[in-house]
Design a protein around this motif. Structure first.
Motif, PDB file in Angstrom:
ATOM      1  N   ILE A   3       0.839  -1.200   0.000  1.00 30.78           N
ATOM      2  CA  ILE A   3       0.000   0.000   0.000  1.00 30.78           C
ATOM      3  C   ILE A   3       0.873   1.249   0.000  1.00 30.78           C
ATOM      4  O   ILE A   3       0.609   2.205  -0.746  1.00 30.78           O
ATOM      5  CB  ILE A   3      -0.960  -0.015   1.211  1.00 30.78           C
ATOM      6  CG1 ILE A   3      -1.972  -1.150   1.064  1.00 30.78           C
ATOM      7  CG2 ILE A   3      -1.660   1.323   1.368  1.00 30.78           C
ATOM      8  CD1 ILE A   3      -2.781  -1.426   2.314  1.00 30.78           C
ATOM      9  N   SER A  44      -7.860   5.783  -5.184  1.00 29.83           N
ATOM     10  CA  SER A  44      -6.930   4.688  -4.915  1.00 29.83           C
ATOM     11  C   SER A  44      -7.189   4.070  -3.545  1.00 29.83           C
ATOM     12  O   SER A  44      -7.053   2.862  -3.364  1.00 29.83           O
ATOM     13  CB  SER A  44      -5.488   5.178  -4.996  1.00 29.83           C
ATOM     14  OG  SER A  44      -5.193   6.059  -3.926  1.00 29.83           O
ATOM     15  N   ASP A  45      -7.585   4.907  -2.594  1.00 29.92           N
ATOM     16  CA  ASP A  45      -7.882   4.411  -1.256  1.00 29.92           C
ATOM     17  C   ASP A  45      -9.058   3.437  -1.290  1.00 29.92           C
ATOM     18  O   ASP A  45      -9.019   2.381  -0.662  1.00 29.92           O
ATOM     19  CB  ASP A  45      -8.187   5.594  -0.334  1.00 29.92           C
ATOM     20  CG  ASP A  45      -8.317   5.166   1.116  1.00 29.92           C
ATOM     21  OD1 ASP A  45      -7.372   4.532   1.615  1.00 29.92           O
ATOM     22  OD2 ASP A  45      -9.351   5.484   1.728  1.00 29.92           O
ATOM     23  N   LEU A 100      -7.823   0.194  -2.965  1.00 29.62           N
ATOM     24  CA  LEU A 100      -6.928  -0.566  -2.079  1.00 29.62           C
ATOM     25  C   LEU A 100      -7.690  -1.191  -0.911  1.00 29.62           C
ATOM     26  O   LEU A 100      -7.349  -2.288  -0.459  1.00 29.62           O
ATOM     27  CB  LEU A 100      -5.804   0.329  -1.574  1.00 29.62           C
ATOM     28  CG  LEU A 100      -4.758   0.704  -2.625  1.00 29.62           C
ATOM     29  CD1 LEU A 100      -3.823   1.775  -2.088  1.00 29.62           C
ATOM     30  CD2 LEU A 100      -3.975  -0.513  -3.074  1.00 29.62           C
ATOM     31  N   LYS A 101      -8.727  -0.516  -0.423  1.00 27.75           N
ATOM     32  CA  LYS A 101      -9.543  -1.104   0.642  1.00 27.75           C
ATOM     33  C   LYS A 101     -10.233  -2.369   0.156  1.00 27.75           C
ATOM     34  O   LYS A 101     -10.343  -3.347   0.895  1.00 27.75           O
ATOM     35  CB  LYS A 101     -10.592  -0.101   1.127  1.00 27.75           C
ATOM     36  CG  LYS A 101     -10.055   0.936   2.057  1.00 27.75           C
ATOM     37  CD  LYS A 101     -11.164   1.873   2.508  1.00 27.75           C
ATOM     38  CE  LYS A 101     -10.610   2.986   3.361  1.00 27.75           C
ATOM     39  NZ  LYS A 101     -11.652   3.953   3.740  1.00 27.75           N
ATOM     40  N   VAL A 148      -5.495   1.368   5.841  1.00 30.64           N
ATOM     41  CA  VAL A 148      -5.282   1.591   4.408  1.00 30.64           C
ATOM     42  C   VAL A 148      -5.271   3.081   4.119  1.00 30.64           C
ATOM     43  O   VAL A 148      -4.444   3.583   3.368  1.00 30.64           O
ATOM     44  CB  VAL A 148      -6.374   0.876   3.577  1.00 30.64           C
ATOM     45  CG1 VAL A 148      -6.253   1.249   2.108  1.00 30.64           C
ATOM     46  CG2 VAL A 148      -6.286  -0.625   3.750  1.00 30.64           C
ATOM     47  N   VAL A 180       2.478   1.676  -3.463  1.00 33.98           N
ATOM     48  CA  VAL A 180       1.479   2.089  -4.458  1.00 33.98           C
ATOM     49  C   VAL A 180       1.160   3.572  -4.303  1.00 33.98           C
ATOM     50  O   VAL A 180       1.076   4.312  -5.287  1.00 33.98           O
ATOM     51  CB  VAL A 180       0.199   1.233  -4.333  1.00 33.98           C
ATOM     52  CG1 VAL A 180      -0.958   1.848  -5.098  1.00 33.98           C
ATOM     53  CG2 VAL A 180       0.462  -0.182  -4.805  1.00 33.98           C
ATOM     54  N   LYS A 181       1.027   4.038  -3.077  1.00 37.03           N
ATOM     55  CA  LYS A 181       0.701   5.448  -2.860  1.00 37.03           C
ATOM     56  C   LYS A 181       1.883   6.360  -3.201  1.00 37.03           C
ATOM     57  O   LYS A 181       1.678   7.479  -3.667  1.00 37.03           O
ATOM     58  CB  LYS A 181       0.199   5.666  -1.445  1.00 37.03           C
ATOM     59  CG  LYS A 181      -1.192   5.052  -1.274  1.00 37.03           C
ATOM     60  CD  LYS A 181      -1.826   5.391   0.027  1.00 37.03           C
ATOM     61  CE  LYS A 181      -3.208   4.754   0.112  1.00 37.03           C
ATOM     62  NZ  LYS A 181      -3.843   5.017   1.381  1.00 37.03           N
ATOM     63  N   ILE A 195      -9.138  -4.349  -2.265  1.00 37.14           N
ATOM     64  CA  ILE A 195      -8.126  -5.379  -2.520  1.00 37.14           C
ATOM     65  C   ILE A 195      -7.646  -6.013  -1.215  1.00 37.14           C
ATOM     66  O   ILE A 195      -7.490  -7.232  -1.118  1.00 37.14           O
ATOM     67  CB  ILE A 195      -6.937  -4.779  -3.298  1.00 37.14           C
ATOM     68  CG1 ILE A 195      -7.382  -4.385  -4.710  1.00 37.14           C
ATOM     69  CG2 ILE A 195      -5.766  -5.762  -3.362  1.00 37.14           C
ATOM     70  CD1 ILE A 195      -6.346  -3.612  -5.487  1.00 37.14           C
ATOM     71  N   PHE A 196      -7.420  -5.191  -0.189  1.00 37.27           N
ATOM     72  CA  PHE A 196      -6.862  -5.680   1.071  1.00 37.27           C
ATOM     73  C   PHE A 196      -7.897  -5.755   2.179  1.00 37.27           C
ATOM     74  O   PHE A 196      -7.565  -5.606   3.356  1.00 37.27           O
ATOM     75  CB  PHE A 196      -5.701  -4.770   1.501  1.00 37.27           C
ATOM     76  CG  PHE A 196      -4.535  -4.807   0.564  1.00 37.27           C
ATOM     77  CD1 PHE A 196      -3.679  -5.887   0.561  1.00 37.27           C
ATOM     78  CD2 PHE A 196      -4.305  -3.776  -0.328  1.00 37.27           C
ATOM     79  CE1 PHE A 196      -2.599  -5.937  -0.303  1.00 37.27           C
ATOM     80  CE2 PHE A 196      -3.236  -3.808  -1.198  1.00 37.27           C
ATOM     81  CZ  PHE A 196      -2.378  -4.898  -1.193  1.00 37.27           C
TER      82      PHE A 196
END
Length: 89
Positions: free
Chosen positions: A7, A44-45, A48-49, A61, A10-11, A51-52
């Motif tokens: 994470i 993106s947040d 990503l939430k 996240v 990626v950010k 995905i993870f």
């Protein structure tokens, strides 16, 4: 790699991409640039939430990588903008 490391990375990369997008769009207004950065960060947040979702808490996240995103975006945008303006004059 641990999920939080992914994470964070990626950010950081998104901060670079956001700076390049702001530069390519020719944005000179800080408010507009902040709006674009917020849009990219929040999008993106959310991704990503999803995905993870099972590996990391949702609040982690959002918090992970916020600083590196902002610092990378601002530093690179200012640096590239300065180079671009200095060579075109």
């Amino acid at each position: 790699m641990k999920p939080l490391d992914i994470i964070y990375t990626v950010k950081a990369v998104l901060g670079v991409l956001t700076a390049i997008i702001c530069l390519l769009l020719g944005i000179e207004d800080v408010i507009t640039a902040i709006g674009i950065a917020l849009l990219i960060y929040l999008s993106s947040d959310k991704i990503l939430k999803q995905i993870f979702i099972e590996k990391v808490e949702k609040s982690m996240v959002t918090k992970t990588g916020l600083g590196i995103f902002v610092i990378t975006w601002l530093f690179l945008w200012i640096l590239l903008y300065t180079f671009m303006k200095s060579f075109t004059v």
